[in-house]
Design an enzyme around this catalytic site. Structure first.
Site, PDB file in Angstrom:
ATOM      1  N   THR A  23      71.913 175.819  45.048  1.00 18.80           N
ATOM      2  CA  THR A  23      72.498 177.726  44.552  1.00 18.80           C
ATOM      3  C   THR A  23      71.956 179.220  44.108  1.00 18.80           C
ATOM      4  O   THR A  23      72.550 179.779  44.527  1.00 18.80           O
ATOM      5  CB  THR A  23      72.900 176.492  43.444  1.00 18.80           C
ATOM      6  OG1 THR A  23      73.994 175.191  43.736  1.00 18.80           O
ATOM      7  CG2 THR A  23      74.009 177.721  42.608  1.00 18.80           C
ATOM      8  N   VAL A  24      70.993 178.422  43.248  1.00 20.83           N
ATOM      9  CA  VAL A  24      70.252 178.899  43.197  1.00 20.83           C
ATOM     10  C   VAL A  24      68.722 180.173  44.514  1.00 20.83           C
ATOM     11  O   VAL A  24      69.250 181.387  44.571  1.00 20.83           O
ATOM     12  CB  VAL A  24      68.670 178.767  42.466  1.00 20.83           C
ATOM     13  CG1 VAL A  24      67.739 180.132  42.171  1.00 20.83           C
ATOM     14  CG2 VAL A  24      69.239 178.071  41.229  1.00 20.83           C
ATOM     15  N   LYS A 115      62.152 173.321  35.933  1.00 20.52           N
ATOM     16  CA  LYS A 115      61.757 172.835  34.014  1.00 20.52           C
ATOM     17  C   LYS A 115      61.488 171.554  34.377  1.00 20.52           C
ATOM     18  O   LYS A 115      60.199 170.983  33.495  1.00 20.52           O
ATOM     19  CB  LYS A 115      62.547 173.236  33.706  1.00 20.52           C
ATOM     20  CG  LYS A 115      64.062 172.174  33.706  1.00 20.52           C
ATOM     21  CD  LYS A 115      65.302 173.338  34.445  1.00 20.52           C
ATOM     22  CE  LYS A 115      66.681 173.571  34.776  1.00 20.52           C
ATOM     23  NZ  LYS A 115      67.360 173.438  34.899  1.00 20.52           N
ATOM     24  N   VAL A 142      64.211 178.158  31.365  1.00 26.65           N
ATOM     25  CA  VAL A 142      64.617 178.254  30.569  1.00 26.65           C
ATOM     26  C   VAL A 142      65.595 179.389  30.281  1.00 26.65           C
ATOM     27  O   VAL A 142      65.808 180.118  30.694  1.00 26.65           O
ATOM     28  CB  VAL A 142      63.713 178.211  29.802  1.00 26.65           C
ATOM     29  CG1 VAL A 142      64.338 178.094  28.084  1.00 26.65           C
ATOM     30  CG2 VAL A 142      62.372 177.199  29.793  1.00 26.65           C
ATOM     31  N   GLY A 144      68.540 180.349  32.164  1.00 25.95           N
ATOM     32  CA  GLY A 144      69.363 181.365  33.142  1.00 25.95           C
ATOM     33  C   GLY A 144      68.795 181.893  33.558  1.00 25.95           C
ATOM     34  O   GLY A 144      67.710 182.853  33.397  1.00 25.95           O
ATOM     35  N   ILE A 146      68.904 184.221  30.945  1.00 30.25           N
ATOM     36  CA  ILE A 146      68.378 184.926  30.200  1.00 30.25           C
ATOM     37  C   ILE A 146      66.898 185.428  29.472  1.00 30.25           C
ATOM     38  O   ILE A 146      66.398 184.318  29.900  1.00 30.25           O
ATOM     39  CB  ILE A 146      68.494 183.951  28.672  1.00 30.25           C
ATOM     40  CG1 ILE A 146      70.364 183.845  28.901  1.00 30.25           C
ATOM     41  CG2 ILE A 146      68.210 184.547  26.748  1.00 30.25           C
ATOM     42  CD1 ILE A 146      70.519 182.847  27.769  1.00 30.25           C
ATOM     43  N   GLU A 200      72.883 169.383  37.378  1.00 33.78           N
ATOM     44  CA  GLU A 200      71.645 169.760  38.410  1.00 33.78           C
ATOM     45  C   GLU A 200      71.740 168.552  39.113  1.00 33.78           C
ATOM     46  O   GLU A 200      73.427 168.001  39.267  1.00 33.78           O
ATOM     47  CB  GLU A 200      70.520 168.886  36.797  1.00 33.78           C
ATOM     48  CG  GLU A 200      69.652 169.706  36.669  1.00 33.78           C
ATOM     49  CD  GLU A 200      68.973 170.675  36.452  1.00 33.78           C
ATOM     50  OE1 GLU A 200      68.558 171.077  37.379  1.00 33.78           O
ATOM     51  OE2 GLU A 200      69.605 171.887  36.155  1.00 33.78           O
ATOM     52  N   ASP A 211      67.249 167.366  30.185  1.00 29.68           N
ATOM     53  CA  ASP A 211      67.175 168.945  31.506  1.00 29.68           C
ATOM     54  C   ASP A 211      67.290 169.425  29.476  1.00 29.68           C
ATOM     55  O   ASP A 211      65.667 171.052  29.824  1.00 29.68           O
ATOM     56  CB  ASP A 211      68.930 169.944  31.501  1.00 29.68           C
ATOM     57  CG  ASP A 211      68.346 171.061  32.063  1.00 29.68           C
ATOM     58  OD1 ASP A 211      67.789 171.068  32.928  1.00 29.68           O
ATOM     59  OD2 ASP A 211      68.965 171.966  31.681  1.00 29.68           O
ATOM     60  N   LYS A 215      63.211 172.012  28.622  1.00 32.33           N
ATOM     61  CA  LYS A 215      63.380 173.335  28.494  1.00 32.33           C
ATOM     62  C   LYS A 215      62.937 173.115  27.108  1.00 32.33           C
ATOM     63  O   LYS A 215      62.283 174.619  27.183  1.00 32.33           O
ATOM     64  CB  LYS A 215      64.696 174.137  28.234  1.00 32.33           C
ATOM     65  CG  LYS A 215      65.578 173.837  29.779  1.00 32.33           C
ATOM     66  CD  LYS A 215      66.837 174.007  29.958  1.00 32.33           C
ATOM     67  CE  LYS A 215      67.769 174.973  31.385  1.00 32.33           C
ATOM     68  NZ  LYS A 215      69.165 174.745  31.311  1.00 32.33           N
TER      69      LYS A 215
HETATM   70  P1  NAP Z   1      70.233 172.909  44.734  1.00 31.69           P
HETATM   71  O1  NAP Z   1      71.891 173.606  44.968  1.00 31.69           O
HETATM   72  O2  NAP Z   1      70.560 170.938  45.064  1.00 31.69           O
HETATM   73  O3  NAP Z   1      69.145 173.403  46.091  1.00 31.69           O
HETATM   74  C1  NAP Z   1      67.892 173.254  46.311  1.00 31.69           C
HETATM   75  C2  NAP Z   1      67.776 173.962  47.779  1.00 31.69           C
HETATM   76  O4  NAP Z   1      66.398 173.185  48.251  1.00 31.69           O
HETATM   77  C3  NAP Z   1      68.272 172.526  49.026  1.00 31.69           C
HETATM   78  O5  NAP Z   1      68.344 174.391  50.035  1.00 31.69           O
HETATM   79  C4  NAP Z   1      68.007 171.802  49.533  1.00 31.69           C
HETATM   80  O6  NAP Z   1      68.160 171.731  51.193  1.00 31.69           O
HETATM   81  C5  NAP Z   1      65.911 172.302  49.677  1.00 31.69           C
HETATM   82  N1  NAP Z   1      65.634 171.096  48.791  1.00 31.69           N
HETATM   83  C6  NAP Z   1      65.350 170.184  47.732  1.00 31.69           C
HETATM   84  N2  NAP Z   1      64.244 168.796  48.176  1.00 31.69           N
HETATM   85  C7  NAP Z   1      63.408 169.683  49.552  1.00 31.69           C
HETATM   86  C8  NAP Z   1      62.490 169.352  50.246  1.00 31.69           C
HETATM   87  N3  NAP Z   1      62.001 168.202  49.518  1.00 31.69           N
HETATM   88  N4  NAP Z   1      62.114 169.844  51.196  1.00 31.69           N
HETATM   89  C9  NAP Z   1      62.471 170.989  52.038  1.00 31.69           C
HETATM   90  N5  NAP Z   1      63.965 171.313  50.470  1.00 31.69           N
HETATM   91  C10 NAP Z   1      64.121 170.646  49.772  1.00 31.69           C
HETATM   92  O7  NAP Z   1      69.832 172.818  43.821  1.00 31.69           O
HETATM   93  P2  NAP Z   1      69.716 174.392  42.946  1.00 31.69           P
HETATM   94  O8  NAP Z   1      70.780 174.223  41.923  1.00 31.69           O
HETATM   95  O9  NAP Z   1      69.431 175.545  43.697  1.00 31.69           O
HETATM   96  O10 NAP Z   1      68.109 174.449  41.490  1.00 31.69           O
HETATM   97  C11 NAP Z   1      67.672 174.875  42.153  1.00 31.69           C
HETATM   98  C12 NAP Z   1      65.898 174.946  40.802  1.00 31.69           C
HETATM   99  O11 NAP Z   1      66.716 175.504  40.503  1.00 31.69           O
HETATM  100  C13 NAP Z   1      65.412 173.127  40.039  1.00 31.69           C
HETATM  101  O12 NAP Z   1      64.684 173.198  39.815  1.00 31.69           O
HETATM  102  C14 NAP Z   1      66.892 173.579  38.967  1.00 31.69           C
HETATM  103  O13 NAP Z   1      66.767 172.656  37.718  1.00 31.69           O
HETATM  104  C15 NAP Z   1      66.784 174.684  39.129  1.00 31.69           C
HETATM  105  N6  NAP Z   1      67.810 175.771  37.866  1.00 31.69           N
HETATM  106  C16 NAP Z   1      69.181 175.733  38.456  1.00 31.69           C
HETATM  107  C17 NAP Z   1      70.012 176.548  37.661  1.00 31.69           C
HETATM  108  C18 NAP Z   1      71.257 175.722  38.100  1.00 31.69           C
HETATM  109  O14 NAP Z   1      72.003 176.798  37.027  1.00 31.69           O
HETATM  110  N7  NAP Z   1      71.688 175.777  39.698  1.00 31.69           N
HETATM  111  C19 NAP Z   1      69.583 177.418  36.525  1.00 31.69           C
HETATM  112  C20 NAP Z   1      68.267 177.583  36.386  1.00 31.69           C
HETATM  113  C21 NAP Z   1      67.457 176.834  36.983  1.00 31.69           C
HETATM  114  P3  NAP Z   1      69.223 171.616  51.971  1.00 31.69           P
HETATM  115  O15 NAP Z   1      70.048 172.813  51.738  1.00 31.69           O
HETATM  116  O16 NAP Z   1      68.524 171.439  52.839  1.00 31.69           O
HETATM  117  O17 NAP Z   1      69.500 170.126  51.311  1.00 31.69           O
HETATM  118  N1  HSE Z   2      71.830 172.516  35.027  1.00 29.29           N
HETATM  119  C1  HSE Z   2      71.457 173.479  34.004  1.00 29.29           C
HETATM  120  C2  HSE Z   2      71.897 174.032  32.869  1.00 29.29           C
HETATM  121  C3  HSE Z   2      71.202 174.868  34.712  1.00 29.29           C
HETATM  122  O1  HSE Z   2      72.867 173.286  33.024  1.00 29.29           O
HETATM  123  O2  HSE Z   2      71.424 174.318  32.399  1.00 29.29           O
HETATM  124  C4  HSE Z   2      70.079 175.859  34.295  1.00 29.29           C
HETATM  125  O3  HSE Z   2      68.971 175.494  34.068  1.00 29.29           O
END
Ligand code: NAP
Ligand code: HSE
Length: 439
Positions: A23-24, A115, A142, A144, A146, A200, A211, A215
């Site tokens: 996603t990110v 985080k 923390v 998103g 902001i 998550e 989560d 944060k």
């Molecule tokens: P996600 O959609 O699950 O994406 C994770 C990515 O990392 C995927 O591309 C996955 O590969 C790759 N990956 C995971 N483990 C791996 C490993 N061991 N080796 C190689 N590649 C690996 O997660 P996300 O929602 O983008 O979140 C990513 C981070 O941002 C997390 O720390 C999350 O807490 C943080 N975050 C997310 C948001 C949100 O709104 N989603 C907001 C703030 C912070 P594949 O694609 O090949 O599976």
């Molecule tokens: N899962 C987290 C949330 C993503 O819902 O706030 C942002 O850190």
């Protein structure tokens, strides 16, 4: 394109190694593509995604990316001297910790949204960055999109921070908002938050409050210049909140929110995450859907509120790319490694039993004379003073009671509830939710 934009775009790009393309990560690629010219102009050189680590290179991707950039071998990024900057958006503690320590030890600067990792190993990562003159930025971890980490570390640094408090999880705020405003079921609202990319990979981290606790550990460490780790934060999630609690809270003039609260008081840090009844007129009550809001109270600035989208692809990418740009500017000017760990104090975290709150209690009890008096007697004996008692409904010889206490120590309330839960006239203590009046 203007003349000077063409000049900056033609400069040698700064190569970014991206760890993760979910996603990110996809949002980061999109944003660098979408605003690449302006980004290059602001930095003085373009940013280029040089290589991307994923688990599965054959997986269809949400963004167009040259297949030869994808790899499952982290060394192709960590060992590449042509990549000076890493953006970690893969999540989880290991192997992310190992990869980032390796990158920092090689002098590469790191940007992360992780985080989970920071709330446990922030100090180790920051110290490694400092030792090798690298930047380590984590704005996206923390709130998103902001801006809150840089403001706390830099623009509010002149203050003695007294309190940091707010809504820091988008998924749970989305669920509670849908349950409150549209009468939705919990599971249905959670599925929507997952489909929107807010949750998550394991949504238990959102709904159980972990989560938000991670944060809060990050925010409290920065705000009070002392190390607060995730296991030290008291945490309760929203899984026990029922539509009945939301209804009764509404009737009493409150909205149910998952709050993260950190304060410095008497040489101790109070750090807790739990659902709370927030007065309807409080600004936090109006923070809905995926929005987050963080209030900071400092001795010079007074109250400052930071508000915006707390999760989701592009808001989070906004914070990650903003950090990448800060790193890139520092590289251009030879100024990396300037903002390091700010935890120069060592304050204890106050045990929850000594924290004082007001409480909303929902009980199912026998509907007959004397029951209320016996319950009130137990509260009185334990030093718990009741502000109000309402009988909400009667059914099959049972009555549902809603009680609001005055402020009391958590330990006294828990002692009283232990005794009350054992009374033969009490069928269940259905819920206990803190009431945050004076925030
Ligand atoms: P996600 O959609 O699950 O994406 C994770 C990515 O990392 C995927 O591309 C996955 O590969 C790759 N990956 C995971 N483990 C791996 C490993 N061991 N080796 C190689 N590649 C690996 O997660 P996300 O929602 O983008 O979140 C990513 C981070 O941002 C997390 O720390 C999350 O807490 C943080 N975050 C997310 C948001 C949100 O709104 N989603 C907001 C703030 C912070 P594949 O694609 O090949 O599976
Ligand atoms: N899962 C987290 C949330 C993503 O819902 O706030 C942002 O850190």
């Amino acid at each position: 394109m203007r003349h000077w934009e063409a000049i900056f775009l033609a400069q040698e790009p700064i190569n970014v190694g991206l760890l993760g393309l979910g996603t990110v990560g996809s949002g980061v690629v999109k944003l660098l593509e979408q605003n690449g010219t302006a980004i290059a102009t602001k930095i003085g050189r373009p940013l280029r995604v040089a290589r991307v680590l994923v688990r599965d290179t054959a997986k269809p991707r949400a963004v167009s990316i040259a297949p030869e950039l994808l790899t499952t071998d982290p060394q192709q990024i960590l060992e590449d001297p042509a990549i000076p900057v890493i953006a970690e958006v893969m999540g989880g503690v290991e192997p992310a910790r190992e990869y980032l320590l390796t990158a920092l030890a090689r002098g590469k600067s790191v940007v992360t949204a992780n985080k989970d990792l920071l709330a446990l190993h922030g100090q180790e990562l920051l110290e490694t960055a400092r030792a090798h003159g690298a930047d380590f930025f984590f704005e996206a971890s923390v709130g998103g999109g902001i801006p809150i980490i840089h403001p706390l570390k830099e623009f509010l640094a002149a203050n003695r921070i007294e309190q940091v408090l707010g809504i820091v999880n988008g998924t749970t705020n989305y669920i509670l908002s849908k349950m409150t405003q549209e009468g939705r079921e919990f599971a249905e609202a959670l599925a929507e938050a997952q489909a929107l990319g807010y949750a998550e990979s394991d949504p238990r981290a959102d709904i159980e409050g972990d989560d938000a606790a991670r944060k809060l550990a990050i925010l409290a460490s920065i705000a009070f210049n002392t190390r607060v780790t995730y296991p030290e934060v008291y945490v309760e999630g929203i899984t026990r909140i029922s539509s009945r609690d939301i209804l009764y809270a509404g009737e009493l003039g409150y909205v149910v929110k998952l709050l993260a609260i950190a304060r410095e008081e008497g040489g101790e840090i109070e750090a807790r995450v739990h659902p709370a009844l927030v007065p309807r007129q409080h600004p936090l009550a109006a923070v809905s859907d995926v929005y987050n809001a963080i209030f900071v109270r400092g001795d010079a600035v007074g109250e400052a509120m930071f508000y915006g989208r707390g999760a989701g692809q592009m808001p989070t990418a906004s914070a990650v790319v903003g950090d990448l740009m800060a790193v890139a500017r520092n590289l251009v000017h030879g100024a990396t490694g300037q903002v390091a760990c700010t935890c120069f104090r060592s304050l204890p975290v106050r045990p929850m039993g000594r924290v004082e709150c007001q409480y909303y209690l929902r009980l199912t009890v026998r509907d007959r004379p004397g029951v209320l008096a016996s319950i009130a007697g137990v509260f009185g004996n334990q030093g718990v003073s009741l502000a109000s008692v309402i009988q909400k409904r009667s059914f099959d010889g049972w009555a549902e009671l809603v009680l609001i206490t005055h402020r009391v120590r958590e330990a006294s309330l828990q002692d009283a509830l232990k005794i009350i839960g054992g009374l033969s006239v009490v069928r269940a203590i259905d819920n206990v939710i803190r009431v945050e009046e004076g925030i």
